[in-house]
Design a protein around this motif. Structure first.
Motif, mmCIF file in Angstrom:
data_model
loop_
_atom_site.group_PDB
_atom_site.id
_atom_site.type_symbol
_atom_site.label_atom_id
_atom_site.label_comp_id
_atom_site.label_asym_id
_atom_site.label_seq_id
_atom_site.Cartn_x
_atom_site.Cartn_y
_atom_site.Cartn_z
ATOM 1 N N TRP A 62 0.814 -1.210 0.000
ATOM 2 C CA TRP A 62 0.000 0.000 0.000
ATOM 3 C C TRP A 62 0.854 1.270 0.000
ATOM 4 N N TRP A 114 -8.158 9.708 2.867
ATOM 5 C CA TRP A 114 -7.360 8.523 3.189
ATOM 6 C C TRP A 114 -8.129 7.245 2.837
ATOM 7 N N ALA A 115 -9.456 7.241 3.020
ATOM 8 C CA ALA A 115 -10.254 6.065 2.669
ATOM 9 C C ALA A 115 -10.259 5.844 1.162
ATOM 10 N N ALA A 147 -7.144 4.195 -0.086
ATOM 11 C CA ALA A 147 -6.805 2.881 0.484
ATOM 12 C C ALA A 147 -5.570 2.992 1.362
ATOM 13 N N LEU A 168 -4.815 3.334 8.084
ATOM 14 C CA LEU A 168 -5.478 4.236 9.033
ATOM 15 C C LEU A 168 -4.832 4.032 10.400
ATOM 16 N N ASP A 194 -12.257 2.341 3.024
ATOM 17 C CA ASP A 194 -10.814 2.140 3.154
ATOM 18 C C ASP A 194 -10.446 0.661 3.062
ATOM 19 N N GLN A 195 -11.258 -0.196 3.676
ATOM 20 C CA GLN A 195 -10.953 -1.612 3.785
ATOM 21 C C GLN A 195 -11.593 -2.463 2.690
ATOM 22 N N GLN A 216 -6.917 1.352 -4.989
ATOM 23 C CA GLN A 216 -6.787 2.742 -4.567
ATOM 24 C C GLN A 216 -7.530 3.651 -5.528
ATOM 25 N N ARG A 274 -13.240 5.991 -6.201
ATOM 26 C CA ARG A 274 -12.616 4.688 -5.950
ATOM 27 C C ARG A 274 -13.602 3.584 -6.313
#
Length: 396
Positions: free
Chosen positions: A249, A274-275, A278, A281, A307-308, A314, A329
């Motif tokens: 990542w 940030w989510a 990807a 966190l 994010d997950q 990404q 995304r």
């Protein structure tokens, strides 16, 4: 067959070769760890050199009692300043702030969490404590014996050697070899330890991070608890999506949510961006004293789910109009996370055309911060707060 990688190093161009099989292994995240972006907490942003055994235990307890662990945060990571000198046999020792690292790891594990630690490939860390140069195998074995689950490996202490190199190519090789050496040492322990490269995006690390075993790699300089720095870092990630995926990542640095330097809308931008990226966190606030508002920001289940997302793709920027940026995304269920960001210091109304993202006709959208479901036309107007975001999950 070999694959050729072109990397810019201090203004020069370095060509590196790796075998097709090794590159394929690297691209798949060959140690099989961090199949989703790591979630947890790191000591540096809030505690810096004031971190100690008691702080770590308090953060672990708070991570559980607050519900953060159940929301997906599992790593408790000790950053710099835990180190003492080495014993007569060269084994790294902890200083008085950490009297028994194995006991601390056992405590963290008893909470259903994992413990991370920090070192440098140089002789010293950023804070001038003992680094791992020449002791990589020893340190990796020590970490494994303690029960460590995550290593942040910071370039700081190796920079002088790199500056003294005869050429940019030699400097690059020094760095590559140092990171590879610790990767081999970690694997040789037999313990699963997530490997985090912290070298500030130098030499386009996203192009070769997997080749040295990295599960994640910093793509930028250090973040700070100011909107301008957070935005500079986050929005500069455009174009890097193809280098990220399960097991490897891009890392735009840790979260500042709850440290007090930004507004709530600015922290929503931080979490949303940030989510979409990807990104790992890694909270950086004091979990033992955070407000309900901070906890709500960090544990928004819809934002965390982006994010997950299982696809591990990404997101990227798709359009800009002055201070308005639209990012998207693609998600495993066929929907898209869409962030409409306003980088201006006052609220702005903008028209969003989802047809540019492949949507036709009416769409269903969930506002991930308000928790509202909406039926929208493929082109619609929305007002975005100052330095804020409208964050949607959109499906046809």
């Amino acid at each position: 067959m070999s694959l050729l990688h072109r990397t810019s190093v201090f203004g020069a161009v370095v060509l590196t070769l790796c075998s097709a099989s090794f590159c394929a292994q690297a691209q798949s995240g060959s140690n099989q760890l961090a199949q989703r972006p790591p979630m947890g907490w790191n000591s540096w942003n809030h505690f810096r050199n004031k971190v100690d055994d008691a702080v770590i235990r308090a953060q672990a307890e708070a991570m559980v009692s607050s519900g953060m662990r159940d929301a997906g945060y599992v790593y408790i990571n000790i950053d710099d300043t835990w180190e003492a000198s080495r014993d007569a046999n060269g084994n790294i020792q902890t200083n008085s702030k950490f009297p028994d690292m194995k006991a601390l790891a056992d405590f963290v594990h008893s909470k259903g969490l994992k413990l991370g630690i920090y070192s440098s490939p140089g002789s010293q860390t950023c804070a001038k404590f003992e680094g791992s140069l020449g002791h990589e195998e020893q340190d990796a074995k020590t970490y494994a014996a303690w029960g460590i689950d995550y290593l942040k490996y910071d370039l700081c202490g190796l920079k002088e050697q790199m500056k003294a190199a005869a050429s940019p190519e030699e400097a690059h090789k020094i760095m590559i070899d140092a990171y590879k050496k610790m990767d081999v040492a970690l694997r040789n322990t037999g313990r699963p330890i997530v490997y985090s490269l912290c070298q500030y995006g130098q030499d386009a690390v996203w192009r070769w991070g997997t080749e040295v075993g990295g599960n994640l790699w910093r793509t930028t300089g250090d973040i700070s608890d100011k909107y301008a720095k957070m935005a500079e870092i986050g929005f500069s990630q455009a174009g890097l999506a193809r280098y990220a995926g399960p097991g490897h990542w891009n890392d735009p640095d840790m979260l500042e949510v709850g440290n007090g330097g930004m507004t709530t809308d600015e922290y929503r931008t931080h979490m949303s961006l940030w989510a979409i990226l990807a990104a790992p966190l890694l909270a950086g606030n004091d979990l033992s004293s955070m407000t309900p508002e901070t906890l709500a920001l960090l544990t928004n289940k819809d934002v965390i789910a982006i994010d997950q997302d299982a696809a591990g793709k990404q997101g990227d920027r798709v359009s800009t109009e002055g201070p308005i940026e639209v990012w998207s995304r693609h998600l495993a269920d066929g929907s898209q996370a869409v962030g409409i960001f306003n980088r201006h210091h006052t609220a702005l109304t903008t028209t969003v055309d989802l047809r540019t993202l492949g949507f036709t006709g009416p769409v269903k959208a969930r506002d991930l911060w308000k928790g509202e479901l909406k039926n929208l036309n493929s082109s619609f107007q929305t007002t975005v707060p100052a330095h804020g975001v409208v964050f949607l999950k959109v499906s046809q």
